[in-house]
Design a protein around this motif. Structure first.
Motif, PDB file in Angstrom:
ATOM      1  N   GLN A  23      11.887  28.622  -7.832  1.00 42.10           N
ATOM      2  CA  GLN A  23      11.340  28.910  -6.520  1.00 42.10           C
ATOM      3  C   GLN A  23      11.629  30.350  -6.103  1.00 42.10           C
ATOM      4  O   GLN A  23      10.787  31.001  -5.481  1.00 42.10           O
ATOM      5  CB  GLN A  23      11.900  27.923  -5.504  1.00 42.10           C
ATOM      6  CG  GLN A  23      11.467  26.485  -5.759  1.00 42.10           C
ATOM      7  CD  GLN A  23      12.043  25.511  -4.751  1.00 42.10           C
ATOM      8  OE1 GLN A  23      12.716  25.904  -3.801  1.00 42.10           O
ATOM      9  NE2 GLN A  23      11.790  24.225  -4.957  1.00 42.10           N
ATOM     10  N   ALA A  24      12.799  30.840  -6.469  1.00 43.83           N
ATOM     11  CA  ALA A  24      13.131  32.239  -6.171  1.00 43.83           C
ATOM     12  C   ALA A  24      12.159  33.181  -6.874  1.00 43.83           C
ATOM     13  O   ALA A  24      11.736  34.202  -6.312  1.00 43.83           O
ATOM     14  CB  ALA A  24      14.565  32.534  -6.595  1.00 43.83           C
ATOM     15  N   ALA A  25      11.780  32.825  -8.097  1.00 42.07           N
ATOM     16  CA  ALA A  25      10.818  33.647  -8.836  1.00 42.07           C
ATOM     17  C   ALA A  25       9.461  33.640  -8.138  1.00 42.07           C
ATOM     18  O   ALA A  25       8.784  34.683  -8.056  1.00 42.07           O
ATOM     19  CB  ALA A  25      10.693  33.145 -10.273  1.00 42.07           C
ATOM     20  N   LEU A  26       9.053  32.491  -7.602  1.00 39.22           N
ATOM     21  CA  LEU A  26       7.780  32.408  -6.884  1.00 39.22           C
ATOM     22  C   LEU A  26       7.813  33.224  -5.596  1.00 39.22           C
ATOM     23  O   LEU A  26       6.785  33.761  -5.166  1.00 39.22           O
ATOM     24  CB  LEU A  26       7.436  30.950  -6.581  1.00 39.22           C
ATOM     25  CG  LEU A  26       7.087  30.077  -7.789  1.00 39.22           C
ATOM     26  CD1 LEU A  26       6.942  28.614  -7.365  1.00 39.22           C
ATOM     27  CD2 LEU A  26       5.810  30.568  -8.465  1.00 39.22           C
ATOM     28  N   MET A  27       8.984  33.311  -4.976  1.00 44.02           N
ATOM     29  CA  MET A  27       9.117  34.161  -3.785  1.00 44.02           C
ATOM     30  C   MET A  27       8.817  35.616  -4.126  1.00 44.02           C
ATOM     31  O   MET A  27       8.279  36.371  -3.308  1.00 44.02           O
ATOM     32  CB  MET A  27      10.531  34.041  -3.203  1.00 44.02           C
ATOM     33  CG  MET A  27      10.898  32.664  -2.675  1.00 44.02           C
ATOM     34  SD  MET A  27      10.233  32.293  -1.041  1.00 44.02           S
ATOM     35  CE  MET A  27      11.374  33.202   0.019  1.00 44.02           C
ATOM     36  N   GLU A  28       9.139  36.008  -5.344  1.00 46.44           N
ATOM     37  CA  GLU A  28       8.916  37.392  -5.777  1.00 46.44           C
ATOM     38  C   GLU A  28       7.504  37.614  -6.311  1.00 46.44           C
ATOM     39  O   GLU A  28       6.919  38.681  -6.118  1.00 46.44           O
ATOM     40  CB  GLU A  28       9.933  37.759  -6.865  1.00 46.44           C
ATOM     41  CG  GLU A  28      11.381  37.752  -6.394  1.00 46.44           C
ATOM     42  CD  GLU A  28      11.652  38.832  -5.364  1.00 46.44           C
ATOM     43  OE1 GLU A  28      11.010  39.902  -5.443  1.00 46.44           O
ATOM     44  OE2 GLU A  28      12.494  38.595  -4.473  1.00 46.44           O
ATOM     45  N   THR A  29       6.947  36.603  -6.998  1.00 52.84           N
ATOM     46  CA  THR A  29       5.670  36.810  -7.686  1.00 52.84           C
ATOM     47  C   THR A  29       4.466  36.252  -6.939  1.00 52.84           C
ATOM     48  O   THR A  29       3.409  36.891  -6.877  1.00 52.84           O
ATOM     49  CB  THR A  29       5.720  36.163  -9.085  1.00 52.84           C
ATOM     50  OG1 THR A  29       5.982  34.756  -8.955  1.00 52.84           O
ATOM     51  CG2 THR A  29       6.817  36.808  -9.929  1.00 52.84           C
ATOM     52  N   LEU A  30       4.586  35.057  -6.373  1.00 52.21           N
ATOM     53  CA  LEU A  30       3.434  34.403  -5.737  1.00 52.21           C
ATOM     54  C   LEU A  30       3.312  34.729  -4.259  1.00 52.21           C
ATOM     55  O   LEU A  30       2.212  34.977  -3.758  1.00 52.21           O
ATOM     56  CB  LEU A  30       3.538  32.887  -5.936  1.00 52.21           C
ATOM     57  CG  LEU A  30       2.404  32.032  -5.343  1.00 52.21           C
ATOM     58  CD1 LEU A  30       1.050  32.447  -5.908  1.00 52.21           C
ATOM     59  CD2 LEU A  30       2.670  30.548  -5.579  1.00 52.21           C
ATOM     60  N   LEU A  31       4.420  34.725  -3.546  1.00 53.96           N
ATOM     61  CA  LEU A  31       4.376  34.912  -2.102  1.00 53.96           C
ATOM     62  C   LEU A  31       3.660  36.188  -1.673  1.00 53.96           C
ATOM     63  O   LEU A  31       2.855  36.151  -0.731  1.00 53.96           O
ATOM     64  CB  LEU A  31       5.789  34.852  -1.519  1.00 53.96           C
ATOM     65  CG  LEU A  31       5.904  35.043  -0.001  1.00 53.96           C
ATOM     66  CD1 LEU A  31       5.080  34.001   0.750  1.00 53.96           C
ATOM     67  CD2 LEU A  31       7.369  34.980   0.432  1.00 53.96           C
ATOM     68  N   PRO A  32       3.905  37.337  -2.305  1.00 50.88           N
ATOM     69  CA  PRO A  32       3.218  38.553  -1.841  1.00 50.88           C
ATOM     70  C   PRO A  32       1.693  38.428  -1.838  1.00 50.88           C
ATOM     71  O   PRO A  32       1.024  39.002  -0.965  1.00 50.88           O
ATOM     72  CB  PRO A  32       3.688  39.618  -2.845  1.00 50.88           C
ATOM     73  CG  PRO A  32       5.030  39.133  -3.289  1.00 50.88           C
ATOM     74  CD  PRO A  32       4.891  37.636  -3.364  1.00 50.88           C
ATOM     75  N   SER A  33       1.148  37.668  -2.775  1.00 53.34           N
ATOM     76  CA  SER A  33      -0.308  37.523  -2.841  1.00 53.34           C
ATOM     77  C   SER A  33      -0.839  36.541  -1.805  1.00 53.34           C
ATOM     78  O   SER A  33      -2.051  36.499  -1.546  1.00 53.34           O
ATOM     79  CB  SER A  33      -0.726  37.048  -4.238  1.00 53.34           C
ATOM     80  OG  SER A  33      -0.287  35.721  -4.483  1.00 53.34           O
ATOM     81  N   LEU A  34       0.047  35.754  -1.202  1.00 54.34           N
ATOM     82  CA  LEU A  34      -0.375  34.744  -0.228  1.00 54.34           C
ATOM     83  C   LEU A  34      -0.141  35.174   1.210  1.00 54.34           C
ATOM     84  O   LEU A  34      -0.655  34.524   2.133  1.00 54.34           O
ATOM     85  CB  LEU A  34       0.378  33.431  -0.478  1.00 54.34           C
ATOM     86  CG  LEU A  34       0.167  32.752  -1.831  1.00 54.34           C
ATOM     87  CD1 LEU A  34       0.945  31.437  -1.879  1.00 54.34           C
ATOM     88  CD2 LEU A  34      -1.302  32.500  -2.103  1.00 54.34           C
ATOM     89  N   ARG A  35       0.624  36.218   1.414  1.00 49.43           N
ATOM     90  CA  ARG A  35       0.902  36.642   2.790  1.00 49.43           C
ATOM     91  C   ARG A  35      -0.372  37.142   3.465  1.00 49.43           C
ATOM     92  O   ARG A  35      -1.150  37.900   2.878  1.00 49.43           O
ATOM     93  CB  ARG A  35       1.943  37.753   2.810  1.00 49.43           C
ATOM     94  CG  ARG A  35       3.368  37.301   2.526  1.00 49.43           C
ATOM     95  CD  ARG A  35       4.347  38.410   2.841  1.00 49.43           C
ATOM     96  NE  ARG A  35       5.726  38.017   2.590  1.00 49.43           N
ATOM     97  CZ  ARG A  35       6.458  38.497   1.580  1.00 49.43           C
ATOM     98  NH1 ARG A  35       5.944  39.386   0.742  1.00 49.43           N
ATOM     99  NH2 ARG A  35       7.706  38.094   1.423  1.00 49.43           N
ATOM    100  N   PRO A  36      -0.607  36.757   4.717  1.00 48.74           N
ATOM    101  CA  PRO A  36      -1.754  37.283   5.462  1.00 48.74           C
ATOM    102  C   PRO A  36      -1.511  38.740   5.846  1.00 48.74           C
ATOM    103  O   PRO A  36      -0.373  39.233   5.744  1.00 48.74           O
ATOM    104  CB  PRO A  36      -1.822  36.378   6.691  1.00 48.74           C
ATOM    105  CG  PRO A  36      -0.425  35.866   6.850  1.00 48.74           C
ATOM    106  CD  PRO A  36       0.152  35.760   5.477  1.00 48.74           C
ATOM    107  N   PRO A  37      -2.542  39.447   6.289  1.00 51.75           N
ATOM    108  CA  PRO A  37      -2.369  40.849   6.686  1.00 51.75           C
ATOM    109  C   PRO A  37      -1.359  40.995   7.826  1.00 51.75           C
ATOM    110  O   PRO A  37      -1.117  40.064   8.594  1.00 51.75           O
ATOM    111  CB  PRO A  37      -3.774  41.264   7.135  1.00 51.75           C
ATOM    112  CG  PRO A  37      -4.694  40.322   6.428  1.00 51.75           C
ATOM    113  CD  PRO A  37      -3.946  39.019   6.354  1.00 51.75           C
TER     114      PRO A  37
END
Length: 228
Positions: A23-37
Protein backbone atom coordinates in the motif's frame (compact mmCIF):
# COMPACT_ATOMS: atom_id res chain seq x y z
CA UNK A 1 -5.85 27.30 -2.60
CA UNK A 2 -3.61 30.36 -2.59
CA UNK A 3 -0.47 30.59 -0.41
CA UNK A 4 -2.23 33.22 1.70
CA UNK A 5 -5.17 30.94 2.48
CA UNK A 6 -4.66 28.78 5.57
CA UNK A 7 -5.34 25.07 5.10
CA UNK A 8 -8.49 23.68 6.64
CA UNK A 9 -7.86 21.64 9.74
CA UNK A 10 -8.86 17.98 9.77
CA UNK A 11 -9.28 16.76 13.33
CA UNK A 12 -8.34 13.32 14.55
CA UNK A 13 -5.41 11.03 13.85
CA UNK A 14 -4.16 11.08 10.25
CA UNK A 15 -2.26 7.81 10.62
CA UNK A 16 -2.54 5.14 13.31
CA UNK A 17 -0.17 2.39 12.19
CA UNK A 18 2.56 1.67 9.70
CA UNK A 19 1.21 1.35 6.19
CA UNK A 20 1.87 -2.04 4.59
CA UNK A 21 4.66 -2.11 1.97
CA UNK A 22 2.38 -2.78 -1.00
CA UNK A 23 0.00 0.00 0.00
CA UNK A 24 2.90 2.35 0.70
CA UNK A 25 4.16 1.68 -2.82
CA UNK A 26 0.72 2.57 -4.24
CA UNK A 27 0.82 5.84 -2.30
CA UNK A 28 3.96 6.67 -4.26
CA UNK A 29 3.02 5.28 -7.68
CA UNK A 30 -0.78 5.26 -8.06
CA UNK A 31 -2.01 8.10 -5.87
CA UNK A 32 -0.33 10.93 -7.83
CA UNK A 33 -2.22 9.91 -10.97
CA UNK A 34 -5.55 9.86 -9.10
CA UNK A 35 -5.35 13.18 -7.29
CA UNK A 36 -7.75 15.83 -8.63
CA UNK A 37 -6.39 19.24 -9.69
CA UNK A 38 -5.33 21.72 -7.04
CA UNK A 39 -6.82 24.65 -8.99
CA UNK A 40 -10.52 25.22 -9.78
CA UNK A 41 -11.78 22.49 -12.10
CA UNK A 42 -14.90 20.84 -13.47
CA UNK A 43 -14.95 17.13 -12.52
CA UNK A 44 -16.82 16.31 -15.71
CA UNK A 45 -13.61 17.03 -17.64
CA UNK A 46 -11.49 14.51 -15.67
CA UNK A 47 -11.38 11.88 -18.41
CA UNK A 48 -9.13 10.82 -21.28
CA UNK A 49 -9.49 13.07 -24.32
CA UNK A 50 -11.21 10.46 -26.49
CA UNK A 51 -13.46 9.07 -23.77
CA UNK A 52 -17.19 9.86 -23.66
CA UNK A 53 -18.47 12.27 -21.05
CA UNK A 54 -19.11 10.82 -17.62
CA UNK A 55 -22.76 9.87 -17.22
CA UNK A 56 -22.70 11.23 -13.66
CA UNK A 57 -20.24 12.52 -11.07
CA UNK A 58 -20.43 11.37 -7.44
CA UNK A 59 -18.51 12.51 -4.38
CA UNK A 60 -17.82 10.43 -1.28
CA UNK A 61 -16.70 12.44 1.74
CA UNK A 62 -14.56 10.52 4.21
CA UNK A 63 -14.43 7.19 2.37
CA UNK A 64 -12.70 5.33 5.23
CA UNK A 65 -11.00 2.26 3.79
CA UNK A 66 -12.48 2.85 0.35
CA UNK A 67 -14.64 -0.30 0.19
CA UNK A 68 -17.88 1.51 -0.59
CA UNK A 69 -16.27 3.90 -3.06
CA UNK A 70 -14.45 1.17 -4.99
CA UNK A 71 -17.46 -1.15 -5.09
CA UNK A 72 -19.74 1.60 -6.37
CA UNK A 73 -17.18 2.52 -9.02
CA UNK A 74 -16.93 -1.11 -10.13
CA UNK A 75 -20.72 -1.31 -10.41
CA UNK A 76 -20.96 1.89 -12.45
CA UNK A 77 -17.94 2.29 -14.76
CA UNK A 78 -19.76 4.97 -16.77
CA UNK A 79 -19.63 7.46 -13.91
CA UNK A 80 -16.82 9.22 -12.05
CA UNK A 81 -16.47 8.97 -8.29
CA UNK A 82 -14.42 11.53 -6.40
CA UNK A 83 -13.34 10.59 -2.90
CA UNK A 84 -11.71 12.58 -0.12
CA UNK A 85 -10.18 11.17 3.04
CA UNK A 86 -7.51 12.74 5.31
CA UNK A 87 -6.78 9.47 7.16
CA UNK A 88 -3.67 8.07 5.46
CA UNK A 89 -4.27 4.43 6.35
CA UNK A 90 -7.70 4.70 4.77
CA UNK A 91 -6.27 6.21 1.60
CA UNK A 92 -3.72 3.41 1.38
CA UNK A 93 -6.49 0.82 1.78
CA UNK A 94 -8.60 2.50 -0.90
CA UNK A 95 -5.69 2.46 -3.33
CA UNK A 96 -5.40 -1.29 -2.89
CA UNK A 97 -9.08 -1.72 -3.75
CA UNK A 98 -8.73 0.55 -6.78
CA UNK A 99 -5.62 -1.24 -7.98
CA UNK A 100 -7.05 -4.74 -7.53
CA UNK A 101 -10.21 -3.86 -9.47
CA UNK A 102 -8.25 -1.84 -12.07
CA UNK A 103 -10.67 1.04 -11.68
CA UNK A 104 -10.23 4.03 -13.98
CA UNK A 105 -13.26 6.04 -12.82
CA UNK A 106 -12.07 7.08 -9.36
CA UNK A 107 -10.15 10.19 -8.28
CA UNK A 108 -8.78 10.48 -4.75
CA UNK A 109 -7.87 13.44 -2.56
CA UNK A 110 -5.78 12.48 0.45
CA UNK A 111 -7.01 15.45 2.40
CA UNK A 112 -10.00 17.45 3.59
CA UNK A 113 -13.11 17.19 1.39
CA UNK A 114 -13.91 20.85 1.99
CA UNK A 115 -10.80 21.84 0.06
CA UNK A 116 -11.96 19.72 -2.87
CA UNK A 117 -15.51 21.04 -2.79
CA UNK A 118 -14.31 24.65 -2.86
CA UNK A 119 -12.57 24.02 -6.20
CA UNK A 120 -15.59 22.67 -8.06
CA UNK A 121 -18.31 24.63 -9.91
CA UNK A 122 -21.94 24.79 -8.89
CA UNK A 123 -24.33 22.03 -9.96
CA UNK A 124 -21.57 19.65 -11.05
CA UNK A 125 -22.45 16.62 -8.86
CA UNK A 126 -25.22 14.07 -9.10
CA UNK A 127 -24.70 12.37 -5.74
CA UNK A 128 -22.87 12.94 -2.47
CA UNK A 129 -22.19 10.31 0.20
CA UNK A 130 -21.35 11.10 3.83
CA UNK A 131 -21.22 7.63 5.36
CA UNK A 132 -20.41 7.01 9.02
CA UNK A 133 -18.34 10.15 9.56
CA UNK A 134 -16.48 10.75 12.81
CA UNK A 135 -19.34 11.52 15.25
CA UNK A 136 -17.38 13.73 17.65
CA UNK A 137 -19.91 12.75 20.34
CA UNK A 138 -18.74 15.12 23.09
CA UNK A 139 -20.72 18.36 23.04
CA UNK A 140 -17.61 20.52 23.05
CA UNK A 141 -16.43 18.73 19.88
CA UNK A 142 -19.69 18.93 17.91
CA UNK A 143 -18.32 21.88 15.94
CA UNK A 144 -15.81 19.47 14.36
CA UNK A 145 -18.54 17.44 12.67
CA UNK A 146 -18.52 17.61 8.87
CA UNK A 147 -22.26 18.32 8.81
CA UNK A 148 -22.71 21.98 9.69
CA UNK A 149 -25.02 24.65 8.28
CA UNK A 150 -22.22 25.94 6.05
CA UNK A 151 -21.35 22.52 4.64
CA UNK A 152 -25.03 21.78 3.98
CA UNK A 153 -25.10 25.01 1.95
CA UNK A 154 -21.98 23.88 0.07
CA UNK A 155 -23.55 20.48 -0.64
CA UNK A 156 -26.55 22.31 -2.08
CA UNK A 157 -24.32 24.46 -4.26
CA UNK A 158 -22.54 21.46 -5.75
CA UNK A 159 -25.54 19.19 -6.36
CA UNK A 160 -27.64 19.46 -9.48
CA UNK A 161 -31.39 19.96 -8.98
CA UNK A 162 -32.73 16.49 -8.25
CA UNK A 163 -29.31 15.32 -7.08
CA UNK A 164 -29.19 13.21 -3.94
CA UNK A 165 -27.16 13.17 -0.75
CA UNK A 166 -26.94 10.17 1.58
CA UNK A 167 -25.90 10.55 5.20
CA UNK A 168 -25.48 7.46 7.37
CA UNK A 169 -24.47 7.08 11.01
CA UNK A 170 -24.79 4.71 13.93
CA UNK A 171 -24.69 7.52 16.48
CA UNK A 172 -28.20 8.67 17.39
CA UNK A 173 -27.20 12.21 18.34
CA UNK A 174 -25.39 12.73 15.03
CA UNK A 175 -28.42 11.46 13.12
CA UNK A 176 -30.64 13.98 14.94
CA UNK A 177 -28.03 16.71 14.44
CA UNK A 178 -27.82 16.10 10.69
CA UNK A 179 -31.55 15.72 10.17
CA UNK A 180 -32.11 19.04 11.91
CA UNK A 181 -29.61 20.84 9.68
CA UNK A 182 -30.72 19.33 6.39
CA UNK A 183 -34.43 19.86 7.04
CA UNK A 184 -33.69 23.47 8.05
CA UNK A 185 -32.20 24.07 4.60
CA UNK A 186 -34.59 25.32 1.90
CA UNK A 187 -32.45 23.46 -0.64
CA UNK A 188 -33.11 19.90 0.50
CA UNK A 189 -36.07 17.58 0.86
CA UNK A 190 -35.89 14.47 3.05
CA UNK A 191 -36.87 11.57 0.80
CA UNK A 192 -38.16 9.23 3.54
CA UNK A 193 -41.81 8.19 3.39
CA UNK A 194 -41.84 5.40 5.98
CA UNK A 195 -39.64 4.16 8.82
CA UNK A 196 -37.92 1.48 6.75
CA UNK A 197 -36.58 4.24 4.49
CA UNK A 198 -34.13 5.20 7.23
CA UNK A 199 -33.92 1.98 9.24
CA UNK A 200 -33.05 -0.40 6.40
CA UNK A 201 -29.98 -0.04 4.17
CA UNK A 202 -30.98 1.37 0.75
CA UNK A 203 -31.02 -1.10 -2.12
CA UNK A 204 -27.84 0.33 -3.62
CA UNK A 205 -25.93 0.57 -0.34
CA UNK A 206 -22.70 -1.40 0.12
CA UNK A 207 -21.99 -2.49 3.69
CA UNK A 208 -18.38 -2.10 4.79
CA UNK A 209 -16.36 -3.82 7.47
CA UNK A 210 -16.36 -0.62 9.52
CA UNK A 211 -20.16 -0.48 9.46
CA UNK A 212 -20.37 -4.11 10.55
CA UNK A 213 -18.37 -3.34 13.69
CA UNK A 214 -21.34 -1.36 15.09
CA UNK A 215 -19.16 1.07 17.04
CA UNK A 216 -21.94 3.57 17.62
CA UNK A 217 -24.82 3.66 20.07
CA UNK A 218 -27.66 2.72 17.69
CA UNK A 219 -28.39 0.65 14.61
CA UNK A 220 -27.24 2.32 11.35
CA UNK A 221 -29.58 5.04 10.11
CA UNK A 222 -29.67 6.12 6.47
CA UNK A 223 -30.92 9.58 5.56
CA UNK A 224 -31.42 10.37 1.87
CA UNK A 225 -32.00 13.98 0.84
CA UNK A 226 -32.98 15.38 -2.56
CA UNK A 227 -31.67 18.69 -3.86
CA UNK A 228 -34.69 20.86 -4.62
Amino acid sequence: MSPETPRLRSYGRLKTRTIKPRQAALMETLLPSLRPPTEPFDPRTLKPDAAPDWAEVWLEIGFGGGEHMAAQAARRPELLILGAEPFQNGVASALRHIDEAQLTNVRVLDGDARELMALMPSACLDRIFVLFPDPWPKSRHNKRRIVQAETVAEFARLLKPGGRLRFASDWADYVDWSLERFTASPDFRWAAERADDWRAPPADHITTRYEEKRLGDCAPVFLDFVRI
